[in-house]
Design an enzyme around this catalytic site. Structure first.
Site: not given
Length: 522
Positions: A133, A122, A127, A130, A231
């Site tokens: 997500s 991350r 992104q 990802d 996280y």
């Protein structure tokens, strides 16, 4: 080389790893694309749609695995699918390597390279890849929809001729991607929404969405999210007890609880205990998004919906993204396309496993006959460390600082005025009177315009700033005073000044109007 996506074999899995749109994009990278017949039907992508995108549709998984050099999947292969993999192939899918050591050994033994989409680091550059997500965003939204489907009241409060309906109260536990999506959806539906997370830095995000962050009266050093990849990390036993105490305090008043707390590589923490469920009102709902990892609620049953003795519904579905298969497949396929874009730097249809690249190295779990999990920490931190907190000043210190700043500003202004007056006097001694008349007006106009703009607080750099630009055009007065001069050059320059400041005046108000219109509901 050929990229192929088979039909997902797991019962209830409706997603597909490749959509027709992403397939067309992969062809531009130099790849040939093949699909197993019927792979996209449950996500509403028919075989004919793939053919129109230039994809070859093959009958059966055996033909697909035999033809494809790179296999794209949603779920990791298991059972008969593993037998179809061959040496030299590359598998890209969700793998969960920390929980699937046997799978890694099997892939290593078969000489298959494996990239785990759940291991994409991350960091900002990754992104677009990802997938966790992407799926968590959908799961958070869908969790609120499922809760509403099982909740017997409105989310928003209403006052009608038949009486008053109070709004629902929603608690979201965990403020990761899924938690933020659930919070935003709940707020937009009109519920009174609370959210909790062990990372205090997310409080501002929660409050900016219109929800209330649940704070604990507990002193514990905040977690370094940069070190944990963004996280949450395990909390101390003392913090956990204080957290459970706060949840017990909230439980009798909450209508809907959505739990999203997960810690990478560990079972889901138990945060909503059986006694909390018993405290909840009849008709309340608990949606446990961590059900696949054991659940945050003591009573969660994976893949099932149960109703307790006190009429509380507990939803433990593990297929929230599959319940929105078309949207989920589109987002996941886009994540895969971006991964392959990074794997194909020359855009010639030949993947390159650059193990010096943070993203590729972090996601690769098997390469060249070796297990490469766990990866080293990325060179780029997931979240920048928070700057050190400034020392809080006392009232007396703040007052002293303000007085010192005022004296410093006054001293600077007096110095500038003295220097300006000296320059004007020097120019006046050598220049004719007619020139000085115009020059003094010019200097005053510049001074006034500068002061108007420079003293605007940075916090007002909003649509109001455009109005300030218009106000700064007070220098048009100087131009109007000079436009009647007998000199052709002065008249020309004054006319140009009037024209330019007129644009600033009218343009400032037009920009303000357009900016404010962006925030108006149609």
């Amino acid at each position: 080389m050929k990229i192929g996506a088979p039909r997902e074999r797991l019962e209830g899995e409706a997603r597909v790893a490749l959509t027709p749109q992403s397939a067309a994009q992969l062809k531009k990278l130099g790849y040939d694309v093949v699909m197993e017949a019927g792979a996209g039907e449950r996500a509403r992508f028919g075989d004919d749609t793939y053919r129109e995108a230039g994809v070859e549709v093959l009958d059966g998984a055996e033909a697909l695995y035999a033809a494809a050099d790179i296999v794209l999947k949603v779920r990791a292969p298991e059972g008969d699918e593993l037998e179809l993999l061959r040496e030299g192939q590359t598998l890209i899918s969700f793998i969960w390597p920390a929980q699937n050591e046997a799978l890694l050994e099997t892939l290593k033994g078969k000489g298959v390279n494996a990239i785990a989409m759940d291991m994409v680091p991350r960091i900002s550059r990754a992104q677009k890849m990802d997938a966790l997500s992407s799926m968590a965003n959908i799961a958070g939204y869908r969790a609120v929809i499922e809760a509403g489907n099982n909740f017997g009241r409105f989310f928003t409060g209403q006052i009608t001729a038949a009486g008053k309906v109070p709004p629902a109260k929603v608690l979201v536990v965990g403020a990761g991607v899924a938690g933020l999506a659930a919070t935003g959806t709940s707020v937009s539906l009109g519920a009174i929404t609370y959210a909790f997370d062990v990372r205090p830095e997310v409080a501002e995000q929660i409050e900016s969405m219109g929800a209330e962050f649940v704070y604990l009266d507990f002193e514990e050093s905040s977690q370094d999210s940069a070190a944990t990849g963004g996280y949450a990390a395990p909390s101390s036993p003392e913090f956990r007890e204080k957290q459970l105490e706060k949840f017990r305090e909230l439980a009798p008043d909450i209508d809907i609880v959505i739990t999203t707390a997960l810690i990478p590589g560990r079972p889901a923490p138990k945060l909503w205990t059986e006694d909390m469920v018993k405290m909840m009102k009849p008709g309340s709902v608990v949606v446990d998004l961590a059900a696949e990892r054991g659940g945050n609620c003591d009573l969660t049953v994976p893949d099932e919906k149960i109703v307790t003795d006190n009429d509380v519904t507990i939803i433990g579905y593990t297929d929230f993204p599959s319940r929105m298969a078309t949207q989920s497949s589109t987002l996941y396929s886009t994540n895969l396309r971006h991964m392959l874009d990074d794997l194909t730097p020359e855009k010639d249809g030949t993947p390159v496993m650059n193990m010096e690249d943070d993203v590729i190295r972090g996601a690769t779990v098997v390469n060249a006959g070796e297990i490469t999990f766990p990866p080293p920490p990325p060179k780029t931190q997931a979240i920048a460390k928070a700057p050190p907190k400034k020392k809080e000043l006392t009232v007396e210190e703040k007052a002293a600082a303000e007085v010192a700043a005022f004296k410093r500003q006054t001293r600077n202004q007096v110095t500038l005025i003295a220097v300006g007056a000296a320059l004007l006097l020097g120019v006046g001694l050598v220049a004719p009177a007619s020139f000085m008349q115009h020059f003094i007006v010019f200097v005053l106009a510049v001074f006034v315009g500068f002061q108007v703009i420079w003293n605007v607080s940075h916090s007002l750099h909003t649509p109001l700033m455009a109005v300030t630009n218009a106000i700064s055009s007070i220098i048009i007065l100087g131009a109007l005073m000079q436009i009647g001069s007998g000199s052709f050059l002065v008249i020309l320059l004054a006319s140009l000044s009037v024209f330019m400041t007129g644009i600033n005046i009218f343009g400032g108000f037009m920009v303000t109007r357009r900016m404010l219109a962006m925030f108006q509901k149609s």
